[in-house]
Scaffold this motif. Structure first.
Motif, PDB file in Angstrom:
ATOM      1  N   THR A  99       0.859  -1.176   0.000  1.00 56.67           N
ATOM      2  CA  THR A  99       0.000   0.000   0.000  1.00 56.67           C
ATOM      3  C   THR A  99       0.898   1.229   0.000  1.00 56.67           C
ATOM      4  OG1 THR A  99      -1.985   0.970   0.990  1.00 56.67           O
ATOM      5  CG2 THR A  99      -0.220   0.352   2.506  1.00 56.67           C
TER       6      THR A  99
ATOM      7  N   LYS B 129       1.465   5.449   1.312  1.00 55.09           N
ATOM      8  CA  LYS B 129       1.132   6.518   2.247  1.00 55.09           C
ATOM      9  C   LYS B 129       1.741   7.789   1.689  1.00 55.09           C
ATOM     10  CE  LYS B 129      -0.697   7.765   6.230  1.00 55.09           C
ATOM     11  NZ  LYS B 129      -2.133   7.562   6.520  1.00 55.09           N
TER      12      LYS B 129
ATOM     13  N   THR C 263      -2.231  -7.429   2.402  1.00 59.78           N
ATOM     14  CA  THR C 263      -2.587  -6.018   2.249  1.00 59.78           C
ATOM     15  C   THR C 263      -2.893  -5.360   3.587  1.00 59.78           C
ATOM     16  OG1 THR C 263      -3.465  -6.439   0.036  1.00 59.78           O
ATOM     17  CG2 THR C 263      -4.214  -4.445   1.131  1.00 59.78           C
ATOM     18  N   TRP C 264      -3.632  -6.049   4.449  1.00 56.41           N
ATOM     19  CA  TRP C 264      -4.015  -5.447   5.730  1.00 56.41           C
ATOM     20  C   TRP C 264      -2.786  -5.118   6.566  1.00 56.41           C
ATOM     21  CZ3 TRP C 264      -7.467  -2.694   7.875  1.00 56.41           C
ATOM     22  CH2 TRP C 264      -7.579  -2.614   9.254  1.00 56.41           C
TER      23      TRP C 264
ATOM     24  N   MET D  53      -1.150  -1.989   5.300  1.00 56.99           N
ATOM     25  CA  MET D  53      -1.868  -0.782   5.705  1.00 56.99           C
ATOM     26  C   MET D  53      -1.613  -0.453   7.172  1.00 56.99           C
ATOM     27  SD  MET D  53      -5.489  -1.182   3.673  1.00 56.99           S
ATOM     28  CE  MET D  53      -5.546  -1.138   1.869  1.00 56.99           C
ATOM     29  N   GLN D  54      -1.577  -1.478   8.017  1.00 53.93           N
ATOM     30  CA  GLN D  54      -1.298  -1.240   9.436  1.00 53.93           C
ATOM     31  C   GLN D  54       0.110  -0.678   9.632  1.00 53.93           C
ATOM     32  OE1 GLN D  54      -4.597  -1.448  10.270  1.00 53.93           O
ATOM     33  NE2 GLN D  54      -3.798  -2.107  12.242  1.00 53.93           N
TER      34      GLN D  54
ATOM     35  N   GLU E  18       0.432   3.007   8.729  1.00 56.03           N
ATOM     36  CA  GLU E  18      -0.055   3.911   9.768  1.00 56.03           C
ATOM     37  C   GLU E  18       0.951   4.071  10.904  1.00 56.03           C
ATOM     38  OE1 GLU E  18      -2.801   5.804   9.599  1.00 56.03           O
ATOM     39  OE2 GLU E  18      -2.915   5.013   7.552  1.00 56.03           O
TER      40      GLU E  18
ATOM     41  N   TRP F 242      -4.644   0.801  -2.401  1.00 52.32           N
ATOM     42  CA  TRP F 242      -4.766   1.960  -1.523  1.00 52.32           C
ATOM     43  C   TRP F 242      -5.850   1.705  -0.476  1.00 52.32           C
ATOM     44  CZ3 TRP F 242      -4.404   7.247  -4.465  1.00 52.32           C
ATOM     45  CH2 TRP F 242      -3.337   7.215  -5.351  1.00 52.32           C
ATOM     46  N   SER F 243      -5.657   2.254   0.702  1.00 55.09           N
ATOM     47  CA  SER F 243      -6.746   2.240   1.683  1.00 55.09           C
ATOM     48  C   SER F 243      -7.853   3.169   1.202  1.00 55.09           C
ATOM     49  CB  SER F 243      -6.247   2.707   3.048  1.00 55.09           C
ATOM     50  OG  SER F 243      -5.935   4.096   3.011  1.00 55.09           O
ATOM     51  N   ARG F 244      -9.057   2.974   1.728  1.00 53.54           N
ATOM     52  CA  ARG F 244     -10.169   3.855   1.342  1.00 53.54           C
ATOM     53  C   ARG F 244      -9.829   5.308   1.644  1.00 53.54           C
ATOM     54  NH1 ARG F 244     -13.641   2.926  -2.066  1.00 53.54           N
ATOM     55  NH2 ARG F 244     -14.259   0.974  -1.062  1.00 53.54           N
TER      56      ARG F 244
ATOM     57  N   GLU G 169      -6.829   6.732   1.919  1.00 51.77           N
ATOM     58  CA  GLU G 169      -5.787   7.229   1.020  1.00 51.77           C
ATOM     59  C   GLU G 169      -6.391   7.557  -0.346  1.00 51.77           C
ATOM     60  OE1 GLU G 169      -1.727   8.304   1.234  1.00 51.77           O
ATOM     61  OE2 GLU G 169      -3.040   7.412   2.742  1.00 51.77           O
TER      62      GLU G 169
ATOM     63  N   ASN H 217     -14.064   8.429   4.058  1.00 54.18           N
ATOM     64  CA  ASN H 217     -14.737   7.153   3.833  1.00 54.18           C
ATOM     65  C   ASN H 217     -16.209   7.402   3.526  1.00 54.18           C
ATOM     66  OD1 ASN H 217     -15.237   4.288   3.838  1.00 54.18           O
ATOM     67  ND2 ASN H 217     -13.508   4.072   5.234  1.00 54.18           N
TER      68      ASN H 217
END
Length: 739
Positions: free
Chosen positions: A251, A253, A293-294, A297-298, A301, A442-444, A446, A673
């Motif tokens: 992902t 950032k 993917t998760w 994303m973590q 952050e 991408w995260s929602r 982002e 979101n």
């Protein structure tokens, strides 16, 4: 995987209308073919749109399927002329190739543009041909394909007939194409598969005969969607579903200020998390590569950053102050300036505002890339494969022909996937992971906070009435320049330019006002903007049709009658559309207590659309009960799909009108979101009734024209219901809505 790797390198047909030296000529064949987009293999390619092998007929549809049904409709045009039922047709997306470049572009109608406006229109019209642009957008897929795809099918049909004539030793006049075979007068039947190889060696006819529309079997009928079974069963291969052996997941950032400098970052915590493969410095942000993917994303952050300031106003108020200041600067474009323009205290004056908006597709931005040093392979949902190929090649230091692009179906786009930032980032990540396929999602948050937004806009409207007639009409419109943002994103050119999209939705509307001045203004700085479903029409139709409604009420004239009185003799098709929607809704101009009705009509993308919205009061909340839609498409490929697209466009417009806005604090986008950038939910979605007309003119677009009239029709209905005149979106700030 695509079957395109199994297509024979043969003669292929170039577009229905190829332009040479500025002169349009008929379809023609190119026998020596250095740019044939189809790879050599088994099967027979009769042209760049038709492949026939032992398994049947594959139609190449080089336009992206974003949920708008384009693969079914465009394939039907080929199948109609080829005389094959849709049950025998498979569809593949075409590879990046100039053979699939758009040859027609819908431009705004312009009556008396100044030279800069004319120059912009000329450039916009010529660009697809000059640059080989293979674009899905601008509601032009059907417009571009109406002749081109039919000619491709007809040419293949004629080649098959010629091959059968040679094989059977009979005249062509003794043969006909029928149900995927060539049938002789004596009953002998040769399936296309038996003739395909011989047919592919025949030079395509320059101008193959096309069927009389009265003989159409597919075109003009509602057809089952070819992509629907796979979507319903969860087997449809969206880009986000791409998987390969050894794949890693990543992902990104990026700066929370949309655009700006990344000064520094500390990824020490993220690097220590189990399963993290790599942290990649992208220059303006970072990518985190992990085994899922998760986790990526973590970890993203967990990284701390120091970011630079935003190159635009830090708050929503500052951004709109820049828009206000634009009115005091130079005029960007003047599409209309005729008659005598004066101002008086008796003029009707109103100011309208529209917010920035995210595209908010359900499938977030994503792409999968594999870099091997001398080649890049990319899987992504994109709207412009050639441009994507060019930009990703540049990003990783390769030549364009070293990049293979697979265009997948998409979980929505609305213009967002016309920009390639997500594909470029994926290519850069893959370069840092040579030999490893990387799925970059991408995260929602982002996604929503790094969009190319629908511009915020201000419309200052002024008119003078002489009885029940508009004597003078003036509109000053300010918005960020989508054209400038697009040139910057695609070509790295960042300079002021005349932009007709700033005024579209007001400038080309079919009202016969004698004295008109319409001007567009562009602020010196703006958050990043881009194409959003119906582009400038989306905000300007709200300004225009709300103001027309105000003028009708000021004149004491029924809103439908007021519009018709100013359209008669200007645009017969739009007049018919307005009369049709009024008849559908049994419009009388009077609504019972507790009910409200509003009308709006907008010409966009070659299609006039009129919508009537009916609302009611439910315990003090506004409920949308029903929407009637009428449109003239000129010619209709698939009435079922047209209805779906008009409804879809109206829902998109109503969602934006009621709920949505992008706001700014400290240069950062607040919304991230669906809970704070919502859509019309099923329980609040009204009943729809649609009538699509085919009055015989040129083919009109359908993907976007349903969106512009939705907001003003709703605003006008609310005024009819309770007297509240809404001049600023989203309406939820002033009105409670049923949910």
């Amino acid at each position: 995987m695509s079957r395109l790797g199994k297509i024979t390198r043969r003669v292929f047909l170039v577009g229905a209308v190829a332009v040479t030296g500025g002169v349009a000529v008929g379809a023609y064949a190119i026998t020596r073919d250095p740019e044939n987009p189809l790879d050599p293999s088994e099967g027979a390619s009769l042209n760049s749109y038709v492949i026939i092998d032992k398994d049947g007929v594959t139609v190449i549809v080089p336009r992206a399927e974003m949920g708008q049904g384009v693969q079914t409709s465009l394939a039907a045009l080929v199948a109609e002329e080829l005389e094959v039922p849709m049950s025998m047709v498979r569809v593949e997306h075409g590879p990046p190739a100039k053979a699939y470049a758009n040859s027609k572009f819908i431009l705004p109608r312009s009556y008396d543009s100044e030279p800069p406006g004319k120059l912009v229109n000329t450039v916009m019209e010529a660009m697809p041909r000059m640059m080989g642009m293979q674009i899905t957008g601008g509601s032009m897929s059907a417009v571009d394909a109406w002749e081109k795809n039919r000619i491709a099918g007809a040419a293949a049909r004629e080649m098959l007939i010629s091959a059968a004539a040679e094989k059977l030793g009979v005249g062509r006049d003794q043969l006909r194409a029928e149900n995927g075979a060539i049938v002789a007068t004596d009953g002998t039947t040769l399936p296309y598969a038996e003739l395909a190889e011989a047919a592919a060696a025949i030079t395509p006819p320059d101008n193959p005969p096309l069927k009389d529309p009265k003989d159409f079997k597919l075109v003009g009928k509602a057809l089952p969607r070819l992509d629907q079974p796979a979507k319903a069963t969860g087997t449809a291969p969206f880009a986000i579903d791409t998987r390969a052996e050894g794949m890693k997941f990543a992902t990104v950032k990026m700066t929370p200020r949309i655009e700006g400098e990344m000064i520094s970052f500390d990824a020490s915590v993220a690097e220590g998390m189990p399963g993290i493969e790599k942290i990649i410095d992208l220059g303006d942000g970072v990518a985190v590569v992990a085994n899922n993917t998760w986790l990526a994303m973590q970890a993203a952050e967990a990284i701390t950053f120091e970011w630079g300031e935003a190159p635009y106003g830090a708050t929503t108020d500052e951004v709109f102050a820049d828009l206000e200041a634009a009115f005091d600067g130079e005029v960007n474009s003047t599409p209309h300036d005729h008659g005598e323009i004066t101002e008086s205290d008796d003029d009707v004056v109103a100011e309208y505002r529209a917010p920035f908006l995210s595209h908010a597709p359900m499938e977030p931005m994503n792409a999968t890339a594999l870099f091997t040093g001398d080649a890049l392979e990319l899987w992504a949902g994109i709207q412009g494969p050639i441009i994507t190929q060019q930009q990703t090649a540049k990003a990783v230091g390769l030549k364009q022909d070293q990049v293979t692009v697979h265009t997948t179906i998409m979980g929505g786009s609305f213009g967002r996937r016309g920009f390639n930032d997500f594909a470029i980032y994926a290519a850069k990540v893959a370069k840092e992971m040579p030999g490893t396929p990387v799925n970059v999602t991408w995260s929602r948050e982002e996604d929503m906070r790094h969009d190319f937004y629908r511009p915020g806009a201000i419309g200052r409207m002024r008119a003078r009435l002489n009885g029940d007639k508009v004597e003078m009409f003036k509109a000053d419109l300010a918005a960020g320049s989508v054209m400038r943002a697009t040139m910057k994103a695609f070509m790295g050119i960042d300079r002021p330019m005349a932009d007709p999209m700033v005024t579209e939705g007001v400038a080309e509307q079919p009202y016969g006002f004698d004295n008109v001045l319409i001007r567009g203004y562009v602020p010196e700085r703006s958050p990043r903007v881009g194409f959003w479903r119906s582009v400038g029409n989306s905000q300007n139709a709200f300004f225009m049709e709300s103001f027309i409604d105000e003028l009708a009420h000021k004149a004491g004239v029924d809103p439908v009658a007021f519009r018709l009185a100013h359209m008669e003799g200007v645009d017969a098709e739009t007049v018919e559309v307005v009369k049709t929607v009024a008849d559908m809704a049994n419009w009388t101009g009077k609504t019972p207590a507790g009910k409200g009705r509003g009308i709006a009509v907008t010409y966009s993308f070659g299609t006039p659309v009129a919508e009537i919205v009916e609302v009611s009061d439910v315990d003090g909340a506004v409920k949308i009960d029903k929407v009637w839609i009428a449109a003239d498409l000129g010619k209709i490929i698939d009435p079922g799909n047209v209805e779906a697209q008009l409804i879809s466009g109206a829902i998109y417009g109503l969602s934006a009108a009621i709920h949505d806005e992008i706001t700014f604090e400290d240069g950062m986008v607040v919304e991230g979101n669906f809970w704070d950038h919502d859509a019309l939910r099923m329980n609040a979605t009204p009943e729809f009734e649609v009538k699509a007309l085919a009055l015989g003119g040129a083919v009109g677009g359908v993907g976007e024209p349903g969106t512009p009239p939705a907001a003003p029709a709703l605003a006008n209905a609310i005024f009819d219901l309770n007297g509240t005149r809404l001049r600023k979106m989203p309406f939820r700030h002033e009105v409670d809505f049923y949910a």
